[in-house]
Design a protein around this motif. Structure first.
Motif, mmCIF file in Angstrom:
data_model
loop_
_atom_site.group_PDB
_atom_site.id
_atom_site.type_symbol
_atom_site.label_atom_id
_atom_site.label_comp_id
_atom_site.label_asym_id
_atom_site.label_seq_id
_atom_site.Cartn_x
_atom_site.Cartn_y
_atom_site.Cartn_z
ATOM 1 N N GLU A 10 -49.087 -40.928 42.524
ATOM 2 C CA GLU A 10 -50.281 -40.162 41.891
ATOM 3 C C GLU A 10 -50.341 -39.187 41.040
ATOM 4 O O GLU A 10 -51.038 -39.298 40.346
ATOM 5 N N CYS A 11 -49.227 -38.481 41.160
ATOM 6 C CA CYS A 11 -49.310 -37.311 40.256
ATOM 7 C C CYS A 11 -48.066 -37.234 39.133
ATOM 8 O O CYS A 11 -48.092 -36.393 38.338
ATOM 9 N N CYS A 36 -45.379 -36.569 48.960
ATOM 10 C CA CYS A 36 -45.245 -35.877 47.719
ATOM 11 C C CYS A 36 -45.448 -34.219 48.083
ATOM 12 O O CYS A 36 -46.395 -33.917 48.747
ATOM 13 N N CYS A 50 -43.555 -39.798 42.183
ATOM 14 C CA CYS A 50 -44.979 -39.895 42.791
ATOM 15 C C CYS A 50 -45.776 -40.533 42.125
ATOM 16 O O CYS A 50 -46.130 -40.505 41.075
ATOM 17 N N CYS A 97 -48.766 -33.295 45.643
ATOM 18 C CA CYS A 97 -50.202 -33.680 46.133
ATOM 19 C C CYS A 97 -50.272 -34.236 47.430
ATOM 20 O O CYS A 97 -51.264 -34.450 48.025
HETATM 21 ZN ZN LIG Z 1 -47.806 -36.525 44.020
#
Ligand SMILES: [Zn+2]
Length: 61
Positions: A45-46, A30, A43, A33
């Motif tokens: 995660e974010c 990514c 992504c 992040c």
């Molecule tokens: Zn990310």
């Protein structure tokens, strides 16, 4: 709708699959992040995709 005229035999089907090689999906990191995510995928995660916020991160309370 298109319809097969004959059923593919087990032998024929298995022979066709002998040269198929299963490969794991290539992972991208990514840009926001740095977490690894699948290509063409937001992504996990974010929630960023191609440098932009695609989905707001779900708040788990
Ligand atoms: Zn990310």
């Amino acid at each position: 709708m298109a319809h097969p005229k004959h059923r593919t035999s087990k032998q024929r089907r298995n022979k066709r699959r002998t040269h198929i090689k299963a490969t794991p999906a290539t992972l991208a990191s990514c840009s926001n992040c740095g977490a690894t995510a699948k290509y063409h995928t937001v992504c996990p995660e974010c929630g960023y995709y191609r440098g932009k916020l695609a989905i707001e991160k779900e708040v788990t309370a």
